[in-house]
Design a protein around this motif. Structure first.
Motif, short mmCIF file in Angstrom:
data_model
loop_
_atom_site.label_atom_id
_atom_site.label_comp_id
_atom_site.label_asym_id
_atom_site.label_seq_id
_atom_site.Cartn_x
_atom_site.Cartn_y
_atom_site.Cartn_z
N UNK A 7 0.82 -1.23 0.00
CA UNK A 7 0.00 0.00 0.00
C UNK A 7 0.85 1.27 0.00
N UNK A 8 0.21 2.36 -0.37
CA UNK A 8 0.80 3.68 -0.24
C UNK A 8 0.35 4.23 1.10
N UNK A 9 1.31 4.53 1.96
CA UNK A 9 0.94 4.97 3.31
C UNK A 9 0.89 6.49 3.46
N UNK A 81 -4.75 -3.57 7.06
CA UNK A 81 -3.31 -3.63 6.78
C UNK A 81 -2.79 -5.06 6.73
N UNK A 82 -3.32 -5.90 7.60
CA UNK A 82 -2.82 -7.27 7.71
C UNK A 82 -3.50 -8.26 6.78
N UNK A 114 -3.75 0.60 -4.44
CA UNK A 114 -4.21 0.78 -5.82
C UNK A 114 -3.67 -0.35 -6.68
N UNK A 115 -4.22 -0.47 -7.87
CA UNK A 115 -3.68 -1.46 -8.81
C UNK A 115 -2.22 -1.18 -9.12
N UNK A 116 -1.83 0.10 -9.15
CA UNK A 116 -0.43 0.45 -9.37
C UNK A 116 0.47 -0.09 -8.27
N UNK A 117 0.00 0.00 -7.02
CA UNK A 117 0.76 -0.56 -5.90
C UNK A 117 0.92 -2.06 -6.06
#
Length: 143
Positions: A7-9, A81-82, A114-117
């Motif tokens: 993920x982007x945090x 997150x997990x 996101x799909x990018x992530x």
């Protein structure tokens, strides 16, 4: 692999009372097409650049209106997150969305997946499969 691994945090957020103009400027500054809308530490909606085009520009609304008038509200699709990354991509596919908000166990926003992530950390094959499922019958929902 867990959602937290991909993920982007660093996520910019808006309050429901922020203006559409201010949120659009944040999107431009951080080069993001999505901003979660948070009220009292709870994600109450999500606004995308597409939401602004369809709900503001196309309808001739004022850019000084509150972002709550343009955001997708109701059920905000999220993962923890997990959670396992493969399960998160399956959720994206089944709900035909390209992004999910990420929450901690207390329900507070910790990131966006996101799909990018997923592409960076999980592989193009899974992204292709997920994107194919998202694109079937109707495309992405507004969140």
């Amino acid at each position: 692999m867990k959602v937290s691994d991909a993920m982007t945090s660093q996520v910019s957020v808006a309050r429901p009372t922020d203006t559409i103009r201010d949120v659009a400027q944040v999107m431009a500054r951080v080069e993001s097409g999505v901003v979660p809308v948070v009220d009292n530490d709870k994600v109450v909606g999500v606004v995308t650049d597409r939401d602004i085009v369809l709900r503001v520009v196309a309808e001739g609304r004022s850019f000084d209106s509150p972002i709550s008038e343009a955001m997708s509200d109701g059920e905000v699709l999220s993962v923890k997150e997990d959670d396992i990354l493969a399960d998160a991509t399956a959720k994206m596919a089944s709900n035909q969305v390209r992004r999910l908000v990420v929450l901690n166990d207390a329900g507070k926003l910790t990131g966006i997946l996101s799909l990018g992530d997923v592409a960076k950390d999980y592989g193009a094959k899974q992204v292709g499969k997920t994107l194919e499922e998202i694109s079937q019958e109707g495309g992405e929902a507004a969140h």
